[in-house]
Design a protein around this motif. Structure first.
Motif, mmCIF file in Angstrom:
data_model
loop_
_atom_site.group_PDB
_atom_site.id
_atom_site.type_symbol
_atom_site.label_atom_id
_atom_site.label_comp_id
_atom_site.label_asym_id
_atom_site.label_seq_id
_atom_site.Cartn_x
_atom_site.Cartn_y
_atom_site.Cartn_z
ATOM 1 N N LEU A 188 0.821 -1.220 0.000
ATOM 2 C CA LEU A 188 0.000 0.000 0.000
ATOM 3 C C LEU A 188 0.854 1.268 0.000
ATOM 4 C CD1 LEU A 188 -2.638 -1.164 2.614
ATOM 5 C CD2 LEU A 188 -3.020 -0.883 0.159
ATOM 6 N N GLN A 189 2.020 1.181 0.631
ATOM 7 C CA GLN A 189 2.846 2.378 0.766
ATOM 8 C C GLN A 189 3.297 2.869 -0.616
ATOM 9 O OE1 GLN A 189 6.583 1.970 2.801
ATOM 10 N NE2 GLN A 189 6.331 3.976 3.750
ATOM 11 N N GLY A 190 2.889 4.073 -0.959
ATOM 12 C CA GLY A 190 3.280 4.642 -2.250
ATOM 13 C C GLY A 190 2.325 4.301 -3.382
ATOM 14 N N THR A 191 1.348 3.421 -3.131
ATOM 15 C CA THR A 191 0.373 3.110 -4.187
ATOM 16 C C THR A 191 -0.529 4.321 -4.421
ATOM 17 O OG1 THR A 191 0.386 0.716 -3.881
ATOM 18 C CG2 THR A 191 -1.622 1.652 -4.786
ATOM 19 N N ARG A 192 -0.642 4.715 -5.675
ATOM 20 C CA ARG A 192 -1.441 5.910 -6.022
ATOM 21 C C ARG A 192 -2.792 5.517 -6.613
ATOM 22 N NH1 ARG A 192 0.174 11.055 -8.059
ATOM 23 N NH2 ARG A 192 -1.684 12.376 -7.881
ATOM 24 N N VAL A 193 -2.800 4.408 -7.345
ATOM 25 C CA VAL A 193 -4.068 3.913 -7.903
ATOM 26 C C VAL A 193 -4.276 2.490 -7.397
ATOM 27 C CG1 VAL A 193 -5.359 3.344 -9.998
ATOM 28 C CG2 VAL A 193 -3.778 5.282 -10.005
ATOM 29 N N LEU A 194 -5.349 2.285 -6.647
ATOM 30 C CA LEU A 194 -5.624 0.953 -6.097
ATOM 31 C C LEU A 194 -6.771 0.330 -6.888
ATOM 32 C CD1 LEU A 194 -4.867 -0.984 -3.723
ATOM 33 C CD2 LEU A 194 -6.839 -0.029 -2.520
ATOM 34 N N ILE A 195 -6.497 -0.833 -7.484
ATOM 35 C CA ILE A 195 -7.524 -1.529 -8.276
ATOM 36 C C ILE A 195 -7.885 -2.811 -7.533
ATOM 37 C CG2 ILE A 195 -8.078 -2.608 -10.487
ATOM 38 C CD1 ILE A 195 -5.961 -0.833 -11.797
ATOM 39 N N ASN A 196 -9.155 -2.958 -7.184
ATOM 40 C CA ASN A 196 -9.556 -4.143 -6.421
ATOM 41 C C ASN A 196 -10.134 -5.229 -7.320
ATOM 42 O OD1 ASN A 196 -10.293 -5.907 -4.321
ATOM 43 N ND2 ASN A 196 -12.323 -4.985 -4.205
ATOM 44 N N LEU A 197 -9.471 -6.397 -7.278
ATOM 45 C CA LEU A 197 -9.985 -7.580 -7.989
ATOM 46 C C LEU A 197 -9.904 -8.820 -7.109
ATOM 47 C CD1 LEU A 197 -8.836 -6.866 -11.636
ATOM 48 C CD2 LEU A 197 -11.149 -7.478 -10.920
ATOM 49 N N LEU A 198 -10.227 -8.631 -5.835
ATOM 50 C CA LEU A 198 -10.233 -9.749 -4.883
ATOM 51 C C LEU A 198 -11.557 -10.490 -4.958
ATOM 52 C CD1 LEU A 198 -8.730 -7.985 -1.741
ATOM 53 C CD2 LEU A 198 -7.726 -9.978 -2.891
ATOM 54 N N PRO A 199 -11.582 -11.759 -4.573
ATOM 55 C CA PRO A 199 -12.885 -12.427 -4.396
ATOM 56 C C PRO A 199 -13.492 -12.009 -3.065
ATOM 57 C CG PRO A 199 -11.096 -13.954 -3.919
ATOM 58 C CD PRO A 199 -10.445 -12.644 -4.294
ATOM 59 N N ASN A 200 -14.788 -12.169 -2.942
ATOM 60 C CA ASN A 200 -15.478 -11.860 -1.692
ATOM 61 C C ASN A 200 -15.414 -13.076 -0.773
ATOM 62 O OD1 ASN A 200 -17.313 -11.282 0.328
ATOM 63 N ND2 ASN A 200 -19.112 -11.438 -1.002
ATOM 64 N N THR A 201 -14.589 -12.990 0.256
ATOM 65 C CA THR A 201 -14.472 -14.088 1.222
ATOM 66 C C THR A 201 -14.520 -13.495 2.625
ATOM 67 O OG1 THR A 201 -12.073 -13.969 1.484
ATOM 68 C CG2 THR A 201 -12.885 -15.300 -0.348
ATOM 69 N N ALA A 202 -14.561 -14.377 3.626
ATOM 70 C CA ALA A 202 -14.578 -13.897 5.019
ATOM 71 C C ALA A 202 -13.351 -13.040 5.298
ATOM 72 C CB ALA A 202 -14.616 -15.092 5.962
#
Ligand SMILES: NC(=O)C1=CN([C@@H]2O[C@H](COP(=O)(O)OP(=O)(O)OC[C@H]3O[C@@H](n4cnc5c(N)ncnc54)[C@H](O)[C@@H]3O)[C@@H](O)[C@H]2O)C=CC1
Ligand SMILES: O=C(O)C(=O)CO
Length: 312
Positions: A188-202
């Motif tokens: 996360l440190q220094g990330t400017r654009v975060l793209i989420n492609l995780l599955p939905n899990t607990a």
């Protein structure tokens, strides 16, 4: 071989015709309430419990990439599908290209400051802005599976620093890989654009919260292409308010359709699409399912089986 098909909104007749053509000899039928006739395979999306309950199927295919809805139904109704019956999901089948189009176009939109120019236009202001530099535009992809890998592949030629985060380490050209919770802060440190492609899990529900957003670079951007429940919407709005986030592009929401009173609708720095980032493409999906069934019938190895314990 008998195949039953259920989808609440698809053109079922088209699917049945295409599947029948791809699997000559198979008898494919639309499942309707009361149909207890035998079947070998079931192709489903949001299936009623009674469709699958008590059947001795060779496999079930989910007609999408995410299996969170069917797994949560299985949790409530374990009798719906015996543990021994394998559940498959769609791997890419044309969704990868759609995710690539979505992610590349939005990253370039932000990088070229089209969001700022749109705001200036609304005030009739002619004002050339300073360019953003590639080296300040690190892109981080949360979830580096089938779709995350495709998005990384499409972004790589643009020369932005590129990183991904997943459960296990990846080896994708031009992408720095981070793995596991212990490496999430570094990712996360220094990330400017975060793209989420995780599955939905607990483990991933609510993962995009204040604690995570605060670790991003200042004036960063969020693109949520996976599931609405990954994002705590109040935390997203707060991060936009205090300027930690400069903008968000959302395709998915905690409640869909998004209720009219949700503040995201009116937020000037939130762009939205109605869960269309990548839709199931019938021809590619049918080809994948027909190929997988053919391999299963011959006892050959296949991919795409869901790990029901892991949740994806
Ligand atoms: N908005 C839309 O139109 C669509 C959204 N989706 C969403 O995209 C998701 C991803 O799809 P695929 O890439 O095919 O899934 P995948 O299973 O191939 O990839 C999942 C990735 O997430 C990582 N991951 C899972 N749990 C993790 C954890 N606890 N910590 C770190 N990493 C973790 C895995 O290591 C893997 O890299 C789907 O589950 C679905 O929810 C999929 C298709 C369309
Ligand atoms: O395939 C999926 O998981 C989807 O979200 C389709 O829109």
């Amino acid at each position: 071989m008998d195949i039953i098909f259920y989808h609440p909104t698809f053109d079922n007749a088209y699917w049945i015709k295409t599947l029948s053509a791809a699997l000559p000899g198979a008898r494919v039928r639309e499942w309707k309430r009361g149909d207890n006739e035998p079947a070998d395979y079931a192709l489903v999306w949001h299936p009623p419990v009674e469709m699958l309950q008590g059947r001795t199927l060779k496999a079930v295919f989910a007609l999408g990439a995410g299996v969170d809805s069917i797994l949560s139904k299985l949790k409530a109704h374990p009798e719906m599908l015996a543990e021994s019956i394998p559940l498959f999901r769609l791997e890419d089948t044309g969704m990868g290209q759609q995710m690539q189009e979505y992610a590349v176009s939005q990253v370039l939109h932000w990088f070229r400051r089209f969001d700022d120019y749109q705001a200036l236009k609304q005030q009739a202001r002619w004002e050339p802005l300073a360019d953003y530099q590639r080296e300040d535009f690190t892109i981080g992809i949360l979830g580096a599976g089938v779709l995350g890998a495709k998005v990384a592949e499409a972004l790589a030629p643009w020369g932005f620093p590129l990183r991904c985060w997943s459960r296990t380490r990846k080896d994708y050209p031009g992408v720095t890989s981070f793995a596991g919770m212990e490496e999430l802060p570094q990712f996360l440190q220094g990330t400017r654009v975060l793209i989420n492609l995780l599955p939905n899990t607990a483990e991933t529900v609510g993962i995009i919260n204040s604690g995570l957003l605060n670790q991003l670079a200042d004036h960063s951007y969020l693109m949520n292409l996976a599931r609405g429940v990954h994002v705590i919407e109040a935390d997203l709005l707060a991060a936009l308010e205090r300027g930690k986030l400069k903008g968000a592009m959302l395709d998915v929401y905690s409640k869909e359709p998004l209720p009219a009173e949700n503040p995201l609708w009116a937020h000037p720095r939130v762009a939205m699409t109605p869960h269309v980032a990548a839709v199931t493409r019938p021809a590619e999906a049918v080809a994948y399912i027909a190929r997988t069934i053919t391999h299963l019938e011959k006892g050959e190895p296949v991919t795409g089986q869901v790990d029901r314990q892991r949740g994806y």
